[in-house]
Design an enzyme around this catalytic site. Structure first.
Site, PDB file in Angstrom:
ATOM      1  N   LYS A 103      12.774  10.645  -4.835  1.00  0.00           N
ATOM      2  CA  LYS A 103      12.325  11.693  -5.706  1.00  0.00           C
ATOM      3  C   LYS A 103      12.280  11.369  -7.136  1.00  0.00           C
ATOM      4  O   LYS A 103      11.350  11.452  -7.886  1.00  0.00           O
ATOM      5  CB  LYS A 103      13.114  13.137  -5.527  1.00  0.00           C
ATOM      6  CG  LYS A 103      12.591  14.244  -6.225  1.00  0.00           C
ATOM      7  CD  LYS A 103      13.055  15.555  -5.632  1.00  0.00           C
ATOM      8  CE  LYS A 103      14.698  15.843  -6.064  1.00  0.00           C
ATOM      9  NZ  LYS A 103      14.730  16.257  -7.384  1.00  0.00           N
ATOM     10  N   ARG A 130       8.638   9.526 -11.576  1.00  0.00           N
ATOM     11  CA  ARG A 130       8.430   8.689 -12.756  1.00  0.00           C
ATOM     12  C   ARG A 130       7.135   7.691 -12.650  1.00  0.00           C
ATOM     13  O   ARG A 130       6.335   7.678 -13.390  1.00  0.00           O
ATOM     14  CB  ARG A 130       9.551   7.499 -12.823  1.00  0.00           C
ATOM     15  CG  ARG A 130      10.725   8.088 -13.396  1.00  0.00           C
ATOM     16  CD  ARG A 130      12.017   7.351 -13.194  1.00  0.00           C
ATOM     17  NE  ARG A 130      13.219   7.821 -14.022  1.00  0.00           N
ATOM     18  CZ  ARG A 130      14.014   8.751 -13.693  1.00  0.00           C
ATOM     19  NH1 ARG A 130      13.505   9.581 -12.586  1.00  0.00           N
ATOM     20  NH2 ARG A 130      14.952   9.208 -14.535  1.00  0.00           N
ATOM     21  N   GLY A 140      14.109  20.494 -12.376  1.00  0.00           N
ATOM     22  CA  GLY A 140      14.521  20.207 -13.885  1.00  0.00           C
ATOM     23  C   GLY A 140      14.007  18.705 -14.429  1.00  0.00           C
ATOM     24  O   GLY A 140      13.605  18.547 -15.379  1.00  0.00           O
ATOM     25  N   ARG A 179      18.371  26.762 -17.642  1.00  0.00           N
ATOM     26  CA  ARG A 179      19.064  25.301 -17.970  1.00  0.00           C
ATOM     27  C   ARG A 179      18.744  24.835 -19.323  1.00  0.00           C
ATOM     28  O   ARG A 179      17.541  25.268 -19.628  1.00  0.00           O
ATOM     29  CB  ARG A 179      18.465  24.490 -16.782  1.00  0.00           C
ATOM     30  CG  ARG A 179      19.173  24.461 -15.334  1.00  0.00           C
ATOM     31  CD  ARG A 179      18.429  23.840 -14.350  1.00  0.00           C
ATOM     32  NE  ARG A 179      18.979  22.240 -14.367  1.00  0.00           N
ATOM     33  CZ  ARG A 179      18.770  21.444 -13.588  1.00  0.00           C
ATOM     34  NH1 ARG A 179      17.986  22.075 -12.434  1.00  0.00           N
ATOM     35  NH2 ARG A 179      19.042  20.142 -13.349  1.00  0.00           N
ATOM     36  N   ASP A 223      24.611  14.000  -8.345  1.00  0.00           N
ATOM     37  CA  ASP A 223      23.894  14.516  -7.328  1.00  0.00           C
ATOM     38  C   ASP A 223      24.440  14.236  -5.973  1.00  0.00           C
ATOM     39  O   ASP A 223      24.239  15.108  -5.116  1.00  0.00           O
ATOM     40  CB  ASP A 223      22.433  13.979  -7.243  1.00  0.00           C
ATOM     41  CG  ASP A 223      21.463  14.860  -8.267  1.00  0.00           C
ATOM     42  OD1 ASP A 223      21.768  15.596  -8.931  1.00  0.00           O
ATOM     43  OD2 ASP A 223      20.211  14.116  -8.605  1.00  0.00           O
ATOM     44  N   LYS A 263      23.360  22.670 -12.614  1.00  0.00           N
ATOM     45  CA  LYS A 263      22.254  22.093 -11.596  1.00  0.00           C
ATOM     46  C   LYS A 263      21.521  23.249 -11.059  1.00  0.00           C
ATOM     47  O   LYS A 263      21.771  24.574 -11.538  1.00  0.00           O
ATOM     48  CB  LYS A 263      22.982  21.236 -10.345  1.00  0.00           C
ATOM     49  CG  LYS A 263      23.425  19.915 -11.251  1.00  0.00           C
ATOM     50  CD  LYS A 263      22.554  18.779 -11.456  1.00  0.00           C
ATOM     51  CE  LYS A 263      22.787  17.369 -11.906  1.00  0.00           C
ATOM     52  NZ  LYS A 263      21.921  16.627 -12.315  1.00  0.00           N
TER      53      LYS A 263
END
Length: 434
Positions: free
Chosen positions: A21, A26, A98, A126, A311, A338
Site C-alpha cells: 500500500k 507513492r 492518513g 489526526r 504498523d 493511528k
C-alpha cells in the site's frame, strides 16, 4: 456492521502477498506528476488507494484506465500525469487514509487555488500541525475546524528551508519530497529530532529516483532538494507488502507451514523488520527468490522498538502473547494516533481473549501464555490492523471468537478474510445492518 465468527483451526499453504500500500500511494503520485503515460502494475484497490486515485483526479490527473489481472486479482492503473495541476473538484475526501491526506496537502497547493481536503473517522482528528506551522511561516491562507478537518487552503507553497520534527510522522516529509522538486528554487528539509520510520522515507526517495527525481539524503538529518526537476513517466510494478505479510508470518510461526509469495527479499520497506524481529523471537523463516516460508516455532519474549515499524506492532503483540517470557514494546507513542489508539486497542482486545498485556504510556508489557481462551466477542475499533491481528490470534484460542467491524480490513487488505479461509481458516461472516 459486518462480523466474523472464527472457529480455531490450523492455517497452512501458500499465499500471494498483496501489493504494498505504501508503494502504491507513492507510485500513483509520481505517475501523476509525470507528463506522459505511466502504467502502474500490481495495484490492489483498497479504500486507501481509491482515496489517493480520487484525490489525484480532483487536481487534474487523468486515470485513463484500470484493468484487472484475472490471474492475480490485482489491477493495472494507467495514468496520464501533468506538470500543471488544476482544481477539478474543490472538495477532496481522503476518507480514512492518513497517507493520502499528508502526501496530498502540499501537492494541492501547487494549484495555487482554493481547495478543501477532508476525511472521515479518526482521520479528522489526526494532527497536521507540521503543515500548519509551514503555512504560518509562509503566510499561506488556511482555515480548519479548531485544528481538525476539513482544511481549506489557498495559495502556493514556496521553496526554502523546512524544519520538521522526526518523531511525528514521516508522511509529512514524504509530502514535501513529492512537491518541492517541481518548484523553481532549491529547498532543504532539516530534521530537528531523531527520525522515526526511516524506511518509509527510503521508499519515497527510491521511487522518486525511479521517476527521475534526485534527493540528497545527509544521514537523515537533512534532505537537499534541487528545484525545477522533472518527473519522467514510466511503467512500474508494485512489490508485495511486508506489513500485510506480517500477519501470515506470525500465523506461520504459531502453527506452521505458510509460504508467503511475491515478496522482494531486498525490499526497502521498513516493515520488512518483521523477519528480523520474529527470528530474534525464535521463529523459523526461510527466504526464497520470490518470498519466504515460515514454520511453527517455539518463541520467546524480546524487546521490540516500535519507532521504525509501528504498523506491525498489533500482530507482533499477538505473537508476544503466545511466546515464553515477557516482551516489551517500546517507543510506541505514535501508535496512539493511528486508525485507533493501537496501544489501547491492542491491549484491550487481546486481554479479552485471555492475553496478559499491560499498557504503558509509550508501549506494552506482554507476558506470554501457551494458549488464549477465546469464547468472547472482540471489536476491531474500525482499525484494519486490529481486525487482522485478532483474526490471527483466533488460531491459538481454545474457543471460537466473534470479531465485530471485521470489514475494516477493506482499508488496506480487502481480501484478507478470503485469504484466511484459503489457508484453512474456519470463518462465518454475516452483517447486522447499520
Amino acid at each position: 456492521m459486518n462480523n466474523v465468527k472464527i472457529v480455531p483451526s490450523t492455517l497452512n499453504g501458500e499465499i500471494t502477498i498483496p501489493p504494498s500500500k505504501s508503494m502504491s500511494h507513492r507510485a500513483i503520485i509520481c505517475a501523476s506528476f509525470s507528463e506522459g503515460i505511466s502504467e502502474i502494475h500490481n495495484i490492489a484497490l483498497s479504500d486507501d488507494i481509491i482515496a489517493t486515485l480520487d484525490a489525484m483526479k480532483s487536481i487534474g490527473v487523468e486515470i485513463l484506465d484500470i484493468q484487472q489481472d484475472t490471474s492475480t486479482g490485482t489491477n493495472k492503473v494507467i495514468v496520464r500525469g501533468t506538470r500543471n495541476f488544476e482544481v477539478k473538484n474543490e472538495i477532496i475526501d481522503c476518507k480514512e487514509s492518513g497517507s493520502t491526506i499528508r502526501f496530498l496537502i502540499p501537492i494541492v497547493t501547487l494549484t495555487n487555488d482554493k481547495i478543501t481536503v477532508t476525511g472521515r473517522g479518526r482521520l479528522v482528528e489526526r494532527p497536521l500541525d507540521t503543515y500548519y506551522n509551514i503555512f504560518d511561516k509562509q503566510q499561506l491562507k488556511y482555515t480548519n475546524n479548531n485544528g481538525k478537518l476539513p482544511l481549506t487552503l489557498e495559495g502556493k507553497i514556496q521553496s526554502g528551508i523546512f524544519e520538521i520534527e522526526g518523531d511525528v510522522s514521516s508522511q509529512f516529509i514524504t509530502g514535501l519530497l513529492f512537491t518541492l522538486p517541481v518548484l523553481d528554487e532549491d529547498s532543504k528539509i532539516i530534521i530537528t529530532t531523531e527520525l522515526e520510520s526511516k524506511g518509509y522515507v527510503d521508499l519515497t526517495i527510491d521511487i522518486l529516483q525511479k521517476f527521475g527525481i534526485e534527493i540528497i539524503n545527509n544521514n537523515y538529518r537533512e534532505f537537499i532538494i534541487k528545484g525545477n526537476q522533472t518527473y519522467k513517466s514510466r511503467d512500474y510494478k508494485v512489490e508485495g507488502d511486508y506489513s500485510q505479510a506480517a500477519f501470515w508470518i506470525v500465523a506461520g510461526t504459531l502453527v506452521g507451514g505458510i509460504k508467503c509469495k511475491d515478496l522482494d527479499i531486498s525490499s526497502l520497506q521498513g516493515d520488512k523488520a518483521v523477519i528480523d524481529i520474529v527470528r530474534e523471537m525464535g521463529g523459523n523463516i526461510s527466504e526464497y527468490e520470490d518470498g519466504i516460508e515460515v514454520k511453527a516455532s517455539k518463541t520467546k519474549g524480546v524487546v521490540i522498538d516500535a519507532s521504525q515499524c509501528p504498523d506491525i506492532i498489533p500482530v507482533l503483540s499477538v505473537l508476544a502473547s503466545l511466546s515464553e517470557g515477557t516482551t516489551k514494546i517500546i517507543n510506541g507513542k505514535r501508535l496512539r494516533i493511528k486508525e485507533s489508539d493501537r496501544l489501547t486497542s491492542t491491549a484491550t482486545e487481546l486481554n479479552k481473549l485471555g492475553a496478559d498485556i499491560e499498557e504503558l504510556e509509550d508501549g506494552l508489557i506482554i507476558k506470554g501464555k501457551d494458549k488464549l481462551k477465546g469464547g468472547v466477542t472482540v471489536d476491531s475499533w474500525n482499525d484494519h490492523r486490529i481486525a487482522m491481528a485478532l483474526g490471527i490470534a483466533s488460531i491459538k484460542c481454545e474457543e471460537s471468537i466473534v470479531i465485530t467491524n471485521s470489514n475494516s480490513v477493506t482499508k488496506s487488505y480487502p481480501n484478507f478474510w478470503d485469504d484466511f479461509k484459503k489457508l484453512g481458516g474456519n470463518i462465518d461472516e454475516w452483517s447486522m445492518g447499520k
